[in-house]
Design an enzyme around this catalytic site. Structure first.
Site, short mmCIF file in Angstrom:
data_model
loop_
_atom_site.label_atom_id
_atom_site.label_comp_id
_atom_site.label_asym_id
_atom_site.label_seq_id
_atom_site.Cartn_x
_atom_site.Cartn_y
_atom_site.Cartn_z
CE1 TYR A 26 67.46 49.00 28.45
CE2 TYR A 26 65.50 50.49 29.88
CZ TYR A 26 67.07 50.29 29.41
OH TYR A 26 67.84 50.99 29.67
CD GLU A 79 68.42 51.89 22.02
OE1 GLU A 79 68.55 50.87 22.28
OE2 GLU A 79 69.19 52.59 22.45
CE LYS A 88 70.77 52.77 32.09
NZ LYS A 88 70.52 51.30 32.42
CG ASN A 91 73.83 51.03 34.15
OD1 ASN A 91 73.01 51.56 33.93
ND2 ASN A 91 74.15 50.02 33.39
CG PHE A 115 68.40 41.88 33.72
CD1 PHE A 115 67.92 43.13 33.08
CD2 PHE A 115 69.33 41.00 33.44
CE1 PHE A 115 68.58 42.97 31.75
CE2 PHE A 115 69.84 40.96 32.03
CZ PHE A 115 69.66 42.00 31.37
CG HIS A 133 70.49 53.03 27.01
ND1 HIS A 133 70.64 51.76 26.99
CD2 HIS A 133 70.06 53.47 26.02
CE1 HIS A 133 70.32 51.05 25.83
NE2 HIS A 133 70.01 52.29 25.24
P1 CMP Z 1 71.53 49.48 29.58
O1 CMP Z 1 72.64 49.97 28.56
O2 CMP Z 1 70.50 50.44 29.66
O3 CMP Z 1 70.86 48.21 28.67
C1 CMP Z 1 70.15 47.08 29.54
C2 CMP Z 1 70.30 47.21 30.84
O4 CMP Z 1 69.84 46.14 31.61
C3 CMP Z 1 71.62 47.70 31.20
O5 CMP Z 1 72.14 49.01 30.77
C4 CMP Z 1 71.63 47.38 32.69
O6 CMP Z 1 71.30 48.76 33.34
C5 CMP Z 1 70.57 46.22 32.74
N1 CMP Z 1 71.08 44.92 33.32
C6 CMP Z 1 72.06 44.25 32.38
N2 CMP Z 1 72.24 43.07 33.10
C7 CMP Z 1 71.76 42.97 34.24
C8 CMP Z 1 71.56 42.36 35.43
N3 CMP Z 1 72.44 41.39 35.63
N4 CMP Z 1 71.15 42.96 36.64
C9 CMP Z 1 70.26 44.08 36.59
N5 CMP Z 1 70.33 44.88 35.32
C10 CMP Z 1 71.11 44.53 34.47
#
Ligand code: CMP
Length: 143
Positions: A51, A128, A11, A114, A59, A117
């Site tokens: 997404y 995906e 990311k 984070n 979010f 993904h």
């Molecule tokens: P990812 O694996 O990319 O799939 C969906 C993403 O949504 C997840 O990782 C997080 O980065 C994001 N995400 C999930 N929950 C939250 C939240 N409560 N607030 C912000 N981002 C979120």
């Protein structure tokens, strides 16, 4: 040997922190084979498309704005049990809950930012992967 594919995305926070090499090193060390890789800058509509399953979540705006805020590195990975093993390698979505030794525990700042993904099922892994790579760009180079 039965193999499975998953889509990883490094990311924008991973790229900003100069962690592309370190994260790919950990992925390869864990036994994943890289089948396709590139750097892309998603626009907001492309991030929303990827997404879409989360479009009703509170979010969603934050997530898609972040994912379109800078370059990403999507990577198609292959391995036995790739989906589950990759999720174990990266750790829980919330880095505060991620196990010691996981990529998110080591490098992620928050639930939104984070680092990486990973697909949540083999079927989504295929869908995906094809969001970023047509099938002919996913290379079986060890065959
Ligand atoms: P990812 O694996 O990319 O799939 C969906 C993403 O949504 C997840 O990782 C997080 O980065 C994001 N995400 C999930 N929950 C939250 C939240 N409560 N607030 C912000 N981002 C979120």
């Amino acid at each position: 040997m039965s193999t499975e594919r998953t889509l990883a995305i490094l990311k924008p926070d991973c790229i900003r922190k100069n962690l592309i090499g370190e994260v790919i090193r950990r992925i390869q060390e864990a036994g994943f084979i890289v089948r396709a890789i590139k750097m892309v800058r998603l626009n907001l509509r492309e991030a929303e498309g990827f997404y879409e399953v989360h479009s009703a979540r509170p979010f969603f705006g934050e997530l898609t704005t972040f994912m379109s805020s800078g370059p990403c590195v999507p990577i198609v990975l292959e391995k036995n049990n790739a989906v589950a093993d990759f999720r174990t390698l990266i750790g829980a979505t919330n880095p505060a809950e991620a196990n010691e030794g996981t990529i998110r525990r080591a490098f992620a700042d928050s639930m939104g930012e984070n680092i990486v993904h990973g697909s949540d099922s083999p079927e989504n892994g295929r869908i995906e992967a094809n969001y970023f790579f047509p099938e002919h760009e996913i290379v079986n180079h060890t065959l």
